[in-house]
Scaffold this motif. Sequence first.
Motif, PDB file in Angstrom:
ATOM      1  N   ALA A   1       4.818  10.176   0.898  1.00 37.67           N
ATOM      2  CA  ALA A   1       4.403  10.181  -0.665  1.00 37.67           C
ATOM      3  C   ALA A   1       5.775   9.925  -1.530  1.00 37.67           C
ATOM      4  N   PHE A   2       6.976  10.432  -0.716  1.00 36.06           N
ATOM      5  CA  PHE A   2       8.108  10.049  -1.455  1.00 36.06           C
ATOM      6  C   PHE A   2       8.369   8.492  -1.449  1.00 36.06           C
ATOM      7  N   VAL A   3       8.053   7.969  -0.365  1.00 35.66           N
ATOM      8  CA  VAL A   3       8.454   6.421  -0.244  1.00 35.66           C
ATOM      9  C   VAL A   3       7.620   5.736  -1.011  1.00 35.66           C
ATOM     10  N   ALA A   4       6.171   6.248  -1.297  1.00 34.78           N
ATOM     11  CA  ALA A   4       5.215   5.484  -2.137  1.00 34.78           C
ATOM     12  C   ALA A   4       5.780   5.758  -3.661  1.00 34.78           C
ATOM     13  N   PHE A   5       6.280   7.156  -4.092  1.00 38.77           N
ATOM     14  CA  PHE A   5       7.028   7.380  -5.234  1.00 38.77           C
ATOM     15  C   PHE A   5       8.144   6.420  -5.677  1.00 38.77           C
ATOM     16  N   VAL A   6       9.036   6.223  -4.734  1.00 34.10           N
ATOM     17  CA  VAL A   6       9.983   5.233  -5.106  1.00 34.10           C
ATOM     18  C   VAL A   6       9.737   3.951  -5.260  1.00 34.10           C
ATOM     19  N   CYS A   7       8.745   3.437  -4.264  1.00 33.09           N
ATOM     20  CA  CYS A   7       8.164   2.053  -4.552  1.00 33.09           C
ATOM     21  C   CYS A   7       7.640   1.962  -5.837  1.00 33.09           C
ATOM     22  N   TYR A   8       6.886   2.700  -6.469  1.00 32.18           N
ATOM     23  CA  TYR A   8       5.887   2.724  -7.687  1.00 32.18           C
ATOM     24  C   TYR A   8       7.145   2.771  -8.935  1.00 32.18           C
TER      25      TYR A   8
ATOM     26  N   THR B   1      -4.128   8.389   4.987  1.00 34.26           N
ATOM     27  CA  THR B   1      -4.958   8.688   6.628  1.00 34.26           C
ATOM     28  C   THR B   1      -4.026   9.993   6.944  1.00 34.26           C
ATOM     29  N   LEU B   2      -2.923  10.162   6.675  1.00 32.64           N
ATOM     30  CA  LEU B   2      -2.335  11.415   7.446  1.00 32.64           C
ATOM     31  C   LEU B   2      -2.933  12.748   6.708  1.00 32.64           C
ATOM     32  N   TRP B   3      -3.286  12.494   5.365  1.00 38.56           N
ATOM     33  CA  TRP B   3      -3.828  13.894   4.620  1.00 38.56           C
ATOM     34  C   TRP B   3      -5.265  14.081   5.150  1.00 38.56           C
ATOM     35  N   CYS B   4      -6.023  12.787   5.270  1.00 35.66           N
ATOM     36  CA  CYS B   4      -7.304  13.006   5.866  1.00 35.66           C
ATOM     37  C   CYS B   4      -7.310  13.620   7.445  1.00 35.66           C
TER      38      CYS B   4
ATOM     39  N   GLY C   1       4.087  -2.368  -1.690  1.00 34.97           N
ATOM     40  CA  GLY C   1       4.635  -1.339  -0.996  1.00 34.97           C
ATOM     41  C   GLY C   1       4.074  -0.149  -1.108  1.00 34.97           C
ATOM     42  N   GLY C   2       4.262   0.314  -2.100  1.00 37.38           N
ATOM     43  CA  GLY C   2       3.723   1.808  -2.586  1.00 37.38           C
ATOM     44  C   GLY C   2       2.195   1.980  -2.146  1.00 37.38           C
ATOM     45  N   GLY C   3       1.332   0.690  -2.353  1.00 35.07           N
ATOM     46  CA  GLY C   3      -0.030   0.832  -2.067  1.00 35.07           C
ATOM     47  C   GLY C   3      -0.031   1.131  -0.473  1.00 35.07           C
ATOM     48  N   ILE C   4       0.684   0.170   0.141  1.00 38.44           N
ATOM     49  CA  ILE C   4       0.536   0.127   1.714  1.00 38.44           C
ATOM     50  C   ILE C   4       0.997   1.691   2.174  1.00 38.44           C
ATOM     51  N   VAL C   5       1.962   1.985   1.776  1.00 37.51           N
ATOM     52  CA  VAL C   5       2.610   3.526   2.204  1.00 37.51           C
ATOM     53  C   VAL C   5       1.432   4.643   1.802  1.00 37.51           C
ATOM     54  N   GLY C   6       1.125   4.440   0.605  1.00 34.13           N
ATOM     55  CA  GLY C   6       0.054   5.350   0.073  1.00 34.13           C
ATOM     56  C   GLY C   6      -1.257   5.493   0.944  1.00 34.13           C
TER      57      GLY C   6
ATOM     58  N   CYS D   1      -5.701   7.192  -1.962  1.00 32.73           N
ATOM     59  CA  CYS D   1      -6.292   6.182  -1.144  1.00 32.73           C
ATOM     60  C   CYS D   1      -6.955   5.301  -2.424  1.00 32.73           C
ATOM     61  N   ILE D   2      -7.614   5.958  -3.382  1.00 41.02           N
ATOM     62  CA  ILE D   2      -8.060   4.951  -4.638  1.00 41.02           C
ATOM     63  C   ILE D   2      -7.079   4.472  -5.224  1.00 41.02           C
ATOM     64  N   LEU D   3      -5.762   5.203  -5.647  1.00 43.96           N
ATOM     65  CA  LEU D   3      -4.637   4.593  -6.596  1.00 43.96           C
ATOM     66  C   LEU D   3      -4.031   3.543  -5.513  1.00 43.96           C
ATOM     67  N   SER D   4      -4.072   3.737  -4.082  1.00 46.76           N
ATOM     68  CA  SER D   4      -3.291   2.601  -3.195  1.00 46.76           C
ATOM     69  C   SER D   4      -4.328   1.296  -3.380  1.00 46.76           C
ATOM     70  N   LEU D   5      -5.508   1.645  -3.274  1.00 48.70           N
ATOM     71  CA  LEU D   5      -6.539   0.329  -3.257  1.00 48.70           C
ATOM     72  C   LEU D   5      -6.424  -0.466  -4.403  1.00 48.70           C
ATOM     73  N   ILE D   6      -6.329   0.238  -5.522  1.00 47.75           N
ATOM     74  CA  ILE D   6      -6.000  -0.404  -6.826  1.00 47.75           C
ATOM     75  C   ILE D   6      -4.732  -1.105  -6.961  1.00 47.75           C
ATOM     76  N   ALA D   7      -3.449  -0.457  -6.550  1.00 42.60           N
ATOM     77  CA  ALA D   7      -2.246  -1.040  -6.393  1.00 42.60           C
ATOM     78  C   ALA D   7      -2.291  -2.310  -5.456  1.00 42.60           C
ATOM     79  N   VAL D   8      -2.762  -2.315  -4.407  1.00 43.02           N
ATOM     80  CA  VAL D   8      -2.696  -3.450  -3.427  1.00 43.02           C
ATOM     81  C   VAL D   8      -3.470  -4.556  -3.925  1.00 43.02           C
TER      82      VAL D   8
END
Length: 146
Positions: free
Chosen positions: A32-39, A121-124, A111-116, A94-101
Amino acid sequence: MVKDSVNGTMEVDLALLKSTKGLLKIAEAVCAFVAFVCYTVASRPPYIAATCMEFFITLGFLVLYLLKLNKMFTFIFWPLIDVFNSFFAAVLVCILSLIAVSTYTVKGTLGGGIVGLVAATLWCLDGYILFKKITFNKPRTTTVVT
């Protein structure tokens, strides 16, 4: 040990950091932190807000379990709250990452979308493992042998 005004000390569960539950929480927080930094680099405010919120919630659960605060505040059934958070975070990210990608214009958004998606997956996985351990019709002190 951390000082506590009531009992004198507060226990820190360092074994949590080596357990599956602890490692999943740490991995979720890192993703989540890496995705935050990417975004943030890509300057995408809606994605920044969602990943920052989920980072702090996951970090809060990690601290809650690490300091054994879940045993102090027993009026809330923490595993169920954690399961709801895990599945909600997975769906949201997942929804935000799919939209971002699918709509990226800057590499940071991709990058943020992929890490998201990895974080989702980890949260699931975390939610599934926690849900399998919850027993609703038994007292909290009994253990189930499988």
